[in-house]
Design an enzyme around this catalytic site. Structure first.
Site, PDB file in Angstrom:
ATOM      1  N   PRO A 234      35.155  32.597  29.588  1.00  0.00           N
ATOM      2  CA  PRO A 234      35.486  31.226  30.009  1.00  0.00           C
ATOM      3  C   PRO A 234      34.336  30.624  30.821  1.00  0.00           C
ATOM      4  O   PRO A 234      34.295  30.753  32.044  1.00  0.00           O
ATOM      5  CB  PRO A 234      36.753  31.412  30.848  1.00  0.00           C
ATOM      6  CG  PRO A 234      36.668  32.816  31.363  1.00  0.00           C
ATOM      7  CD  PRO A 234      35.951  33.609  30.313  1.00  0.00           C
ATOM      8  N   ASP A 409      30.845  32.692  34.537  1.00  0.00           N
ATOM      9  CA  ASP A 409      32.049  33.315  33.996  1.00  0.00           C
ATOM     10  C   ASP A 409      33.168  33.129  35.020  1.00  0.00           C
ATOM     11  O   ASP A 409      33.139  33.722  36.100  1.00  0.00           O
ATOM     12  CB  ASP A 409      31.793  34.812  33.752  1.00  0.00           C
ATOM     13  CG  ASP A 409      32.968  35.523  33.095  1.00  0.00           C
ATOM     14  OD1 ASP A 409      34.091  34.974  33.097  1.00  0.00           O
ATOM     15  OD2 ASP A 409      32.771  36.639  32.593  1.00  0.00           O
ATOM     16  N   HIS A 410      34.158  32.304  34.659  1.00  0.00           N
ATOM     17  CA  HIS A 410      35.213  31.966  35.613  1.00  0.00           C
ATOM     18  C   HIS A 410      36.103  33.157  35.950  1.00  0.00           C
ATOM     19  O   HIS A 410      36.850  33.121  36.937  1.00  0.00           O
ATOM     20  CB  HIS A 410      36.064  30.814  35.060  1.00  0.00           C
ATOM     21  CG  HIS A 410      36.559  29.870  36.116  1.00  0.00           C
ATOM     22  ND1 HIS A 410      36.899  30.281  37.387  1.00  0.00           N
ATOM     23  CD2 HIS A 410      36.772  28.534  36.085  1.00  0.00           C
ATOM     24  CE1 HIS A 410      37.306  29.237  38.093  1.00  0.00           C
ATOM     25  NE2 HIS A 410      37.228  28.165  37.323  1.00  0.00           N
ATOM     26  N   ARG A 411      36.065  34.214  35.167  1.00  0.00           N
ATOM     27  CA  ARG A 411      36.838  35.410  35.484  1.00  0.00           C
ATOM     28  C   ARG A 411      36.281  36.122  36.716  1.00  0.00           C
ATOM     29  O   ARG A 411      37.002  36.846  37.401  1.00  0.00           O
ATOM     30  CB  ARG A 411      36.833  36.384  34.290  1.00  0.00           C
ATOM     31  CG  ARG A 411      37.465  35.838  33.023  1.00  0.00           C
ATOM     32  CD  ARG A 411      37.242  36.764  31.842  1.00  0.00           C
ATOM     33  NE  ARG A 411      35.817  36.954  31.561  1.00  0.00           N
ATOM     34  CZ  ARG A 411      35.363  37.705  30.561  1.00  0.00           C
ATOM     35  NH1 ARG A 411      36.219  38.321  29.752  1.00  0.00           N
ATOM     36  NH2 ARG A 411      34.058  37.836  30.362  1.00  0.00           N
TER      37      ARG A 411
END
Length: 437
Positions: A234, A409-411
């Site tokens: 994401p 990376d939004h994670r």
């Protein structure tokens, strides 16, 4: 006894590799340690050395062929040995622990290196790996673990399952040519159409002149990995403008001082150092995605994209936060030169938590880069351009502005944390004395 020559496993995630070229002909003499054949990975063509001295026989791999890890591709016979039929590499197929209509393909059948019967006693394996193997009906004694001291891990079980599926698909009737998914391009032939059939495209463009260019193994794997990255990570993007005038003046001053020693610092050298220090200032950004957890790194290992013909490398500058600008500059020049010659060792382009992609020298003002897993971010660097800006007093002046975009990376990294990280990079580059203080 003849010595088996196998497709090596050069990457923990590697299930198969593309055979590139033999350096030794059938029946020819080869010395131990001499170049025997090349294989293609996602980053380079790697040279494999001969495991013994003797004559090469029973060559079974050809250029462009995808070969499972651990599969015999030839045999080396010592002087005086009788050359007969190729020795068997699968004398004892593993038995599934559970009954059913279709037993899973065991590790030895899939071409992976297996343990001998005596080695099967006291097998090292993680509890999760044991459970997954039991559920899949895979015999642990047929797997060579990739963990410490040969310990079998989850990734080893998944590799066997993936390769078993590939072998099963390979045995099925070959479908009509299609565009395949990246994962299929890296391993097995396509089992179902996923896009326009090649013949249909040929009909669409009938009457128009075109050239069909088959992808080599490196290009296929790059396409597969980047498509997977863009599809599964994401991404979000943060952008800043960085004023370079102070940095350019400081660089000129340093180059005048160290020029006699043959040192010439580039803007990219300062960017590498700034990012390494910013990772230390924002340790939660110095991390990699590990599936069900995040690994927070201690050192700033910064990867830098280097374009080569047909692809790119991302050599890693390790412990960059501790190195001087001149040391980073020399190391980067060496890595880039060997990258273009495809002479990097595997460990030199694997790892790191963060990467830099600089297209500014090609006149690109700004762009968005794709994160290379398992990294959590990548900085896309554009060209320095002279623009009118407002100074601290509100007066309009002309300054050199460089646009950068941080892909995140939004994670792993949330918006506010990513903004802090990018602000740290900007601060170091606009106050360059802090890079050497």
């Amino acid at each position: 006894m003849p010595i088996e020559v196998i497709m090596p496993k050069v990457d923990m995630d590697m299930v198969s590799g593309t055979f590139a070229v033999w350096h030794i002909a059938e029946g020819a003499l080869v010395e131990k340690g001499a170049a025997l054949f090349d294989i293609e990975t996602d980053k380079s063509a790697m040279e494999v050395e001969s495991p013994a001295t003797g004559h090469l026989h029973h060559i079974s791999a050809s250029p462009g062929q995808v070969v499972a890890v651990g599969t015999a591709v030839g045999w080396i016979y010592a002087a005086g040995e009788v050359v007969g039929a190729a020795p068997s590499t699968n004398p004892h197929p593993a038995e599934a622990e559970t009954s059913g209509s279709a037993a899973p393909v065991p590790a030895s059948d899939a071409g992976l290196p297996s343990r001998s019967g005596s080695d099967a006693v006291g097998i090292r394996a993680t509890p999760l790996a044991r459970r997954l193997a039991r559920e899949a009906g895979i015999a642990l004694e047929k797997i060579a673990g990739s963990g410490p001291h040969g310990r079998i891990q989850r990734a080893d079980i998944e590799a066997v399952q993936n390769l078993a599926a590939a072998v099963k698909a390979d045995a099925a009737p070959t479908p009509a040519p299609v565009f395949v998914t990246p994962a299929q391009a890296d391993a097995a032939p396509a089992t179902a159409p996923t896009g326009p059939v090649l013949e249909s495209l040929r009909k669409i463009y009938a009457g128009r002149e075109f050239e069909e260019v088959a992808l080599d193994g490196m290009r296929k794997i790059i396409a597969a990995r980047l498509t997977e990255a863009k599809s599964t990570i994401p991404h979000f993007y943060l952008r800043r403008d960085i004023q370079l005038d102070a940095l350019m003046a400081f660089r000129a001053q340093l180059n005048n001082s160290v020029g006699a020693r043959g040192i010439k610092l580039s803007i990219n050298d300062f960017i590498i150092k700034a990012c390494a220090l910013a990772l230390q200032d924002n340790p939660d950004c110095n991390a990699v995605w590990a599936g069900d957890r995040v690994l927070k790194m201690k050192a700033s290992d910064v990867a830098v994209a280097v374009a080569i013909e047909g692809g790119l490398f991302t050599p890693v500058l390790r412990d960059a936060e501790f190195k001087s600008l001149s040391k980073l500059s020399a190391e980067m020049k060496d890595l880039a030169a060997r990258a273009r010659a495809r002479k990097l060792a595997l460990h030199e382009y694997q790892g790191g938590s963060f990467a830099i992609s600089n297209l500014g020298m090609m006149g690109i003002d700004n762009f968005d880069a794709i994160i290379s897993p398992p990294h959590a971010s990548i900085l896309a660097v554009g060209a320095g351009v002279r623009k009118p800006v407002c100074d601290a007093t509100g007066e309009i002046v002309v300054a050199t502005i460089m646009s950068v975009t941080l892909s995140v990376d939004h994670r792993v990294i949330d918006g506010a944390l990513g903004a802090q990280f990018l602000t740290s990079i900007k601060t170091y580059l606009e106050s360059p004395m802090n890079l050497v203080a």
